[in-house]
Design an enzyme around this catalytic site. Sequence first.
Site, mmCIF file in Angstrom:
data_model
loop_
_atom_site.group_PDB
_atom_site.id
_atom_site.type_symbol
_atom_site.label_atom_id
_atom_site.label_comp_id
_atom_site.label_asym_id
_atom_site.label_seq_id
_atom_site.Cartn_x
_atom_site.Cartn_y
_atom_site.Cartn_z
ATOM 1 N N GLU A 127 42.915 39.185 28.269
ATOM 2 C CA GLU A 127 42.133 38.743 29.422
ATOM 3 C C GLU A 127 41.295 39.917 29.927
ATOM 4 O O GLU A 127 41.817 41.013 30.048
ATOM 5 C CB GLU A 127 43.033 38.260 30.559
ATOM 6 N N GLY A 267 48.300 45.168 36.339
ATOM 7 C CA GLY A 267 49.725 45.016 36.649
ATOM 8 C C GLY A 267 50.509 44.377 35.520
ATOM 9 O O GLY A 267 51.499 44.923 35.049
ATOM 10 N N ALA A 268 50.048 43.227 35.069
ATOM 11 C CA ALA A 268 50.765 42.511 34.021
ATOM 12 C C ALA A 268 49.892 41.358 33.544
ATOM 13 O O ALA A 268 48.840 41.084 34.121
ATOM 14 C CB ALA A 268 52.092 41.955 34.548
ATOM 15 N N MET A 269 50.367 40.669 32.490
ATOM 16 C CA MET A 269 49.551 39.624 31.879
ATOM 17 C C MET A 269 50.408 38.454 31.425
ATOM 18 O O MET A 269 51.426 38.640 30.768
ATOM 19 C CB MET A 269 48.785 40.238 30.704
ATOM 20 N N ASN A 271 50.379 36.067 29.189
ATOM 21 C CA ASN A 271 50.265 35.448 27.865
ATOM 22 C C ASN A 271 51.368 34.416 27.647
ATOM 23 O O ASN A 271 52.524 34.650 27.983
ATOM 24 C CB ASN A 271 50.373 36.524 26.781
ATOM 25 N N HIS A 303 54.852 36.174 39.754
ATOM 26 C CA HIS A 303 53.427 35.861 39.602
ATOM 27 C C HIS A 303 53.110 35.476 38.151
ATOM 28 O O HIS A 303 52.530 34.420 37.896
ATOM 29 C CB HIS A 303 52.605 37.072 40.033
ATOM 30 N N GLU A 304 53.497 36.314 37.217
ATOM 31 C CA GLU A 304 53.159 36.039 35.809
ATOM 32 C C GLU A 304 53.888 34.794 35.331
ATOM 33 O O GLU A 304 53.331 33.982 34.598
ATOM 34 C CB GLU A 304 53.484 37.238 34.911
ATOM 35 N N GLU A 326 44.164 32.685 39.917
ATOM 36 C CA GLU A 326 44.695 33.882 40.590
ATOM 37 C C GLU A 326 44.986 33.631 42.071
ATOM 38 O O GLU A 326 46.022 34.049 42.581
ATOM 39 C CB GLU A 326 43.755 35.067 40.397
HETATM 40 N N1 ARG Z 1 45.882 37.688 34.692
HETATM 41 C C1 ARG Z 1 46.447 38.945 35.056
HETATM 42 C C2 ARG Z 1 47.173 38.713 36.366
HETATM 43 O O1 ARG Z 1 48.203 38.220 36.393
HETATM 44 C C3 ARG Z 1 45.469 40.036 35.220
HETATM 45 C C4 ARG Z 1 44.812 40.483 33.960
HETATM 46 C C5 ARG Z 1 43.528 41.121 34.242
HETATM 47 N N2 ARG Z 1 43.127 42.009 33.210
HETATM 48 C C6 ARG Z 1 41.929 42.542 33.147
HETATM 49 N N3 ARG Z 1 41.707 43.379 32.212
HETATM 50 N N4 ARG Z 1 40.977 42.268 33.961
HETATM 51 O O2 ARG Z 1 46.726 38.847 37.432
HETATM 52 ZN ZN ZN Z 2 47.460 36.634 38.013
#
Ligand code: ARG
Ligand code: ZN
Length: 878
Positions: A127, A267-269, A271, A303-304, A326
């Site tokens: 992302e 912070g985190a992702m 997937n 959140h994730e 988000e």
């Molecule tokens: N979707 C991720 C979240 O939980 C953020 C990832 C954003 N990464 C980026 N490279 N812009 O908020």
């Molecule tokens: Zn998010």
Amino acid sequence: MYRNNPHPVHLKDYRPPEFLIDTVDLRFELDADRTRVEAHLALRRNPVATRGDGGLRLDGEQLELEAVAIDDRPLPPAEYRVTPESLTIHRVPDRFTLTTRVTISPSQNTALEGLYQSGDMLCTQCEAEGFRRITYFLDRPDVMARFTTTLIADAERYPVLLANGNPAARRTLDDGRQLTRWVDPFPKPSYLFALIAGDLSAIEDRFTTASGREVVLRIYVEPHNLDKCDHAMRSLKQAMRWDEERYGREYDLDIFMIVAVSHFNMGAMENKGLNVFNDKYVLARSDTATDQDFQGIEGVIAHEYFHNWTGNRITCRDWFQLSLKEGFTVYRDQEFSADMGSRGVKRIADVRLLRAHQFAEDASPMAHPVRPESYIEINNFYTTTVYEKGAELVRMQATLLGPERFRRATDLYFERHDGQAVTTEDFVRCMEAASGCDLGQFRRWYSQAGTPVLEVEGDYDAASATYRLRVRQHTPATPGQPEKAPLHLPLALALLDAEGRELALRLDGEAAAAPAGTRVLELREAEQCFTFVDIAEPPVPSLLRGFSAPVRLRFDYSDAELMFLMAHDGDGFSRWDAAQTLMQRLLLRLVEDPAAVIPESFFAAFAQALDDRTGDPALLAEVLTLPAESYLGDQMAVVDVDGIHRARCALEQAIGVRLRDRLLAVYAAHDDAGAYRLTPEAIGARALKNRALGYLLAAGDAEGLARCIAQFEAARNMTDCISALRLLVDHGGEAGLEALSRFHTRWSGEPLVLDKWFSVQATSPRPDTLARVERLMRNPDFSLRNPNRVRSLIGAFCNANPVRFHAADGSGYRFLADRVLELDPLNPQVAARLMRALVHWRRFDAARQALMRAEIERVLATEALSRDLYEVASRALE
Ligand code: ARG
Ligand code: ZN
């Protein structure tokens, strides 16, 4: 990758994709220096899209193309064209299989986007647009496909091979390498793709869903971190249960995995089935992590996880809709944390963040609507506006609908849009359809940038026993939006009698009074009046309870009224807010006139709060915290950096001197030498005693210093340890240096703990801080290639040390621009983020403006800036 004057992308140009991809079959031969990626895509023409020129354009960056075939027929070079950003095949059938073979180099990937190396492992971050650095693809969120991923790698170096979905095969090849296959049955956009290869260990647990399905839960870390995963696992299980109970959402695969990596831009992702985390949001043990770290982990894990429904099952049509996932997911994690801990304190923390960062962003050249209209680099729009203000928009809709109707509306959203890529408009439509509310005007919140100002006046008329509130709203202009329209918003309020009791409220014309308590008024006009009848005595209004809308509230309270609210308001948030307003006023008076006297009544109110042993210590600690320097600056026409710092130090010192005995008593009462507990009460007690200690040290109190040294030496939890270290560094002279060196020795080998060591030094107001930061950059524990290190040293100095960063000689600005230019070729995302410390330049005095502007211009004059940095630097001057 690098080019100047890049073109913006506009929301109004959105078109559905010309082709869809039904299935993706990926085969990776993993190697740190040279990874081969073979992709088989089943494509077909999108029936609802307009036909183009008959060709197919795929996104792809930093890929070395080796072969391309259609329906197994290899294509000669004349039939396609490769640019640094794309692969175009001139002619394709309506339905076909595309095969491509590329090589990529994870070890050369310092941008940490796509497939990259972190320590000894390989990981991905896709992302928003990282997948195009892995293979040629329609890298946009409205193309959703079913993925199968086959990973092949050296079995010693990479014994653990993970990807999205459920495990489907695992075997050893003839050449000794290992093969693992993963199948993800849920269609997903490419940004949710992930893979991991490494020598990792895992803790494992199980979760039974509401409908009785068994799910395996695993958290993967480097083996030496296995003892720091329990809190993350506990948080995950709580989040899974909460989402079932509050939203009726169950997990949908057989396995859910979290992997902690040390090099991570954000912070985190989320997937699908394989969340990849900045290790800072996984690893915690009471001796290595603070209460805030524990809470951060709980919130980010949730959140994730919550994204599985709000983001993955239902995703965004395009990146302008980012807040769809988000904003909603932040709202969900905020409510989860409120339920797990202390609701009032959580709301205060969230509002503090919103006011400190989002309000400032809205007042800067980077101001943008929650649904932006254009961008050059989407990575620059992962902002507090999209996230935190976006969450406030969902919260306001939940308030306007009420809990039952809001739940019906989210049920409808999940049912109607499961498996789709949708827009914030689709979300609002569900809110309307399930509730009957008209949110026509409310939609403006998504398209209009800027923080509205609410000016409220109250008039009591004894003869008619009425109280009249006049409310006016206006939103200041933001770049590109000179005119603003009135917004629809919920204003929660109560009227208090002289004892602080909430009155039963009846508006003129209403048949009966609502029960005593909070009442929500709906504002829609630029100016509105509300007349309350049967009000026997002049009330004190408690306005914007729980921060019911993201606005700046102006009401001309007397100091006495603020003290009354601080002591009596039944709404914890409003008690805190009254205290903040009171302290802010006093501090701004001290900025204007350093000789101004601090009224006795102020110390009395502070003393009364300290004496209250019945209340929640966490809330009390918040009430007793002075507004931050940056927030105070935000309230001034021209930020007086030095005046604010001086005033704040003077007030801290005066409190420490005047209330010394009480502060020592509070310290003693809350100094818990027992076992570490992570309950809201224990967290609150630690916060309160450390706050008290802070005032004592600011006052140079000898006994306070002795307590602080003792606390540093005896501390068995990181909250107490780091609080003491910070105070010793700022106020303890030699003792501070000694403590720093012992801390470093004790925690060498724990990079996340050393980040605290860097930050404490970078944020110290001591005059030699910049020199120290420059020295620390040469410390072997520091690395420009690790975003956590950069944030904890350089980021902390530039964003959390106003008095030193804004040094009048411009040394802080020069330092920042140098670092940004050094970082940009390595990691544009991190460089652009750091650059934001300069975008508020117009808020300062002429001399500082000139210095800041000169640094922005120096950055812009540099050759070959990344799109990320170019966009921030050029917007800063607009
Ligand atoms: N979707 C991720 C979240 O939980 C953020 C990832 C954003 N990464 C980026 N490279 N812009 O908020
Ligand atoms: Zn998010």
